[in-house]
Design an enzyme around this catalytic site. Structure first.
Site, short mmCIF file in Angstrom:
data_model
loop_
_atom_site.label_atom_id
_atom_site.label_comp_id
_atom_site.label_asym_id
_atom_site.label_seq_id
_atom_site.Cartn_x
_atom_site.Cartn_y
_atom_site.Cartn_z
N LYS A 255 -1.83 26.73 13.97
CA LYS A 255 -1.08 25.78 13.09
C LYS A 255 -0.65 26.18 11.72
O LYS A 255 -1.45 26.54 11.24
CB LYS A 255 -1.96 24.34 13.20
CG LYS A 255 -1.20 23.43 12.23
CD LYS A 255 -2.08 22.03 12.00
CE LYS A 255 -1.75 21.18 10.84
NZ LYS A 255 -2.68 19.91 10.82
N ASP B 255 0.84 20.13 3.38
CA ASP B 255 0.96 18.54 4.35
C ASP B 255 0.69 17.46 3.50
O ASP B 255 -0.54 17.22 2.75
CB ASP B 255 -0.18 18.77 5.38
CG ASP B 255 -0.17 17.33 6.09
OD1 ASP B 255 1.00 16.78 5.98
OD2 ASP B 255 -1.16 16.99 6.64
N LYS C 98 -0.74 10.79 2.09
CA LYS C 98 -2.15 11.12 1.86
C LYS C 98 -2.43 10.39 0.52
O LYS C 98 -2.00 10.91 -0.27
CB LYS C 98 -2.72 12.49 1.99
CG LYS C 98 -2.48 13.31 3.29
CD LYS C 98 -3.01 14.49 3.10
CE LYS C 98 -2.43 15.28 4.54
NZ LYS C 98 -3.53 14.90 5.64
N ARG D 277 -0.08 18.40 15.28
CA ARG D 277 0.26 18.34 16.76
C ARG D 277 1.64 18.24 17.14
O ARG D 277 2.06 18.78 18.20
CB ARG D 277 -0.34 17.15 17.11
CG ARG D 277 0.02 15.78 16.90
CD ARG D 277 -0.75 14.71 17.09
NE ARG D 277 -1.89 14.59 16.16
CZ ARG D 277 -2.80 13.84 16.12
NH1 ARG D 277 -2.88 12.78 16.97
NH2 ARG D 277 -4.00 14.04 15.34
N GLU E 43 1.11 15.43 12.01
CA GLU E 43 2.13 16.18 12.22
C GLU E 43 1.90 17.51 12.94
O GLU E 43 2.59 18.23 13.29
CB GLU E 43 2.80 16.46 10.76
CG GLU E 43 2.44 17.63 9.77
CD GLU E 43 0.91 17.56 9.40
OE1 GLU E 43 0.16 18.45 9.48
OE2 GLU E 43 0.60 16.12 9.40
#
Length: 531
Positions: A300, A305, A312, A389, A387
């Site tokens: 990954k 992120d 978040k 995945r 995200e």
């Protein structure tokens, strides 16, 4: 926006790896006298059992007894007063007065705990030696075990290699982003009493190659998102391929090429960022001879992120640490670097990373959007912060299309896995028991901690969508398991596949630094698959 990034890169120039001076490791024959050794520190690795004493309070262990009597009982007194009982992680270092006729300036006792059946305590021993050398600004150190009796040649090799790895990794400090930093003074580590010869040299070279891969992995994860963009990650990967061009080739796909391959799931995650995505594919082929097995390592690669529109928020969301969301790709490229140096035969390895950023903008995916992955499956995005995945979905389909027999994917995938297994154990998911055994054998040798969790099919119910083939997250319960079940939808049934969730062990909170977790196990696994 992208302009500010180019300025940042031009003025900071920060991804250039620091030249790490790893200490030179050498060996002295078994009969070297510890008390005579001349240098800065003699470090003695002791188990709890080594510290037993007779009724006159003398050490029963011959090496400790000899050192203690040379030092007029100093060691015995210190270990009593400092409450040192040889537990793992304990250490005590004493400065020796020069008039005592003792070779070394300092002597250290370093605890190995009770069991020395695994490599972990010896790696810890090496790290403790590096730490002691740092605080004393010592440049040369001798390392000896209080008891080596009854150790097989194989054990001695493994112990020496673990100590060497620990010392090399313990010496490494990531100072690229500091205006001032003290360089490690440690130049040489001499290992006494564990033998010498070509077998040992070979084992040491291997330990050195793996350590350099781990350091590279740490540097990638430590690099902030304003420096390590998807494009820079692609550059770093290409650099591996050009450095080891006898065994590596690199292919970097841009947005248009990913569109042609219908990677709608991955591209949806990347859509909000001013930094374009880069799909990275390195291939290792052996320098000579046939290829007996083809493997893929998929990592990954979220260089940052934010969570997207499901941003978040709140304490514990770790948004300020989200540079580590490419820890899976760091493990994959760290392994690639090590394998470029080791050059195993008989095995072809594909290193695949769908690198991008998960940001927020008017072009970004919204909660509720439906995206189509490259195998035609549709996904209702009920949470833009699940995200990783979505990027892995297309990376796994791509990996299966390379004709590989086994795939291991690594990802900082879920907070749920940290809740389940804590900060230092990675979760492992696979429908394949043989592959599980291979990876666990490899992790036993590497000393990295993994735990297998179930792929419970009945949990898939929570991943069903009213309008698409699936949603991308099934809520809080069993979150690491439902995430793994999601990935399974994108893997060809003929391919052996394993998913490793390393959200916990990718980062060391105490040291505020990346660990390089995964590299050692991957390299070990690839070698066990080579001829």
């Amino acid at each position: 926006m992208s302009h500010s990034h180019t300025i940042a890169r031009a003025t900071l120039g920060l991804t250039h790896p620091s030249n790490i001076d790893t200490p030179k490791i050498s060996f002295a024959a078994n009969d070297a006298d510890v008390a005579e050794w001349k240098g800065d520190i003699v470090a003695v690795g002791v188990t709890e059992k080594d510290l037993t004493r007779d009724d006159k309070l003398k050490f029963k262990n011959p090496i400790l007894n000899e050192l203690d009597s040379k030092l007029g009982g100093l060691l015995g007194e210190a270990s009593l007063e400092e409450d040192f009982n040889g537990k793992f992680g304990q250490s005590t270092v004493l400065r020796i007065a020069s008039g005592l006729g003792f070779g070394s300036k300092r002597v250290g006792l370093i605890g190995l705990g009770q069991s020395t059946a695994t490599s972990a305590p010896f790696k810890g021993f090496g790290e403790a030696v590096a730490a002691a050398a740092k605080s004393a600004q010592a440049s040369n150190v001798a390392v000896v075990l209080a008891s080596v009796d009854g150790l097989s040649v194989e054990s001695k090799l493994n112990i020496a290699s673990a100590i060497a790895s620990g010392a090399a990794l313990g010496t490494f400090e990531d100072n690229r982003y500091k205006s001032e930093s003290k360089k490690s003074a440690l130049r040489s580590v001499e290992i006494l009493g564990l033998g010498k010869g070509p077998e040992l040299e070979k084992k040491l070279k291997y330990a050195g190659d793996v350590s350099s891969g781990i350091v590279f992995g740490r540097e990638l994860v430590n690099s902030p998102a304003n420096v390590l963009t998807p494009g820079v990650l692609a550059e770093e990967a290409s650099k591996i391929a050009s450095t080891y061009s006898d065994v590596f080739t690199a292919k970097i796909l841009d947005v248009e090429q990913c569109k042609e391959l219908k990677m709608g799931s991955y591209l949806a995650v990347a859509a909000a960022s001013a930094n374009p995505p880069h799909f990275i594919h390195l291939v290792y082929k052996p320098p000579s001879g046939p290829v007996n097995v083809k493997l893929a390592l998929v990592g990954k690669g979220l260089t940052f992120d934010s969570g997207g529109y499901n941003i978040k928020t709140g304490p514990g969301c770790l948004i300020e640490l989200m540079k580590f969301d490419m820890g899976g790709s760091a493990a994959v490229f760290g392994a690639a670097k090590a394998l470029g140096q080791i050059k195993p035969l008989g095995v072809e390895v594909h290193f695949i990373v769908a690198a991008c950023e998960n940001m927020i903008s008017g072009t970004g995916m919204r909660p509720g959007d439906i995206v189509t992955a490259s195998n035609g499956k549709t996904i209702e995005v009920n949470n833009t912060d699940a995200e990783g995945r979505l990027t892995l979905a297309d990376a796994l389909v791509y990996a299966c299309n390379q004709g590989v027999e086994k795939i291991v994917d690594l990802a900082t995938l879920t907070g749920a896995c940290i809740v389940a297994l804590g900060p230092s154990i990675a979760g492992v998911f696979t429908p394949n028991d043989d592959l599980a055994k291979e990876i666990f054998d490899a992790s036993e040798a590497s000393g990295e901690k993994l735990w297998r969790l179930p792929l419970e099919d009945s949990y898939w119910d929570s991943m069903k969508s009213g309008v698409a083939d699936m949603v991308n997250t099934g809520g809080r319960q069993g979150g690491a398991i439902t995430a793994a079940l999601f990935l399974k939808q994108f893997v060809d049934e003929k391919v052996q596949w394993m998913h490793i969730d390393l959200a916990g062990p990718v980062w060391n909170d105490k040291k505020r630094s990346a660990t390089g977790f995964g590299v050692a196990t991957l390299v070990e696994w690839v070698l066990r698959n080579s001829s």
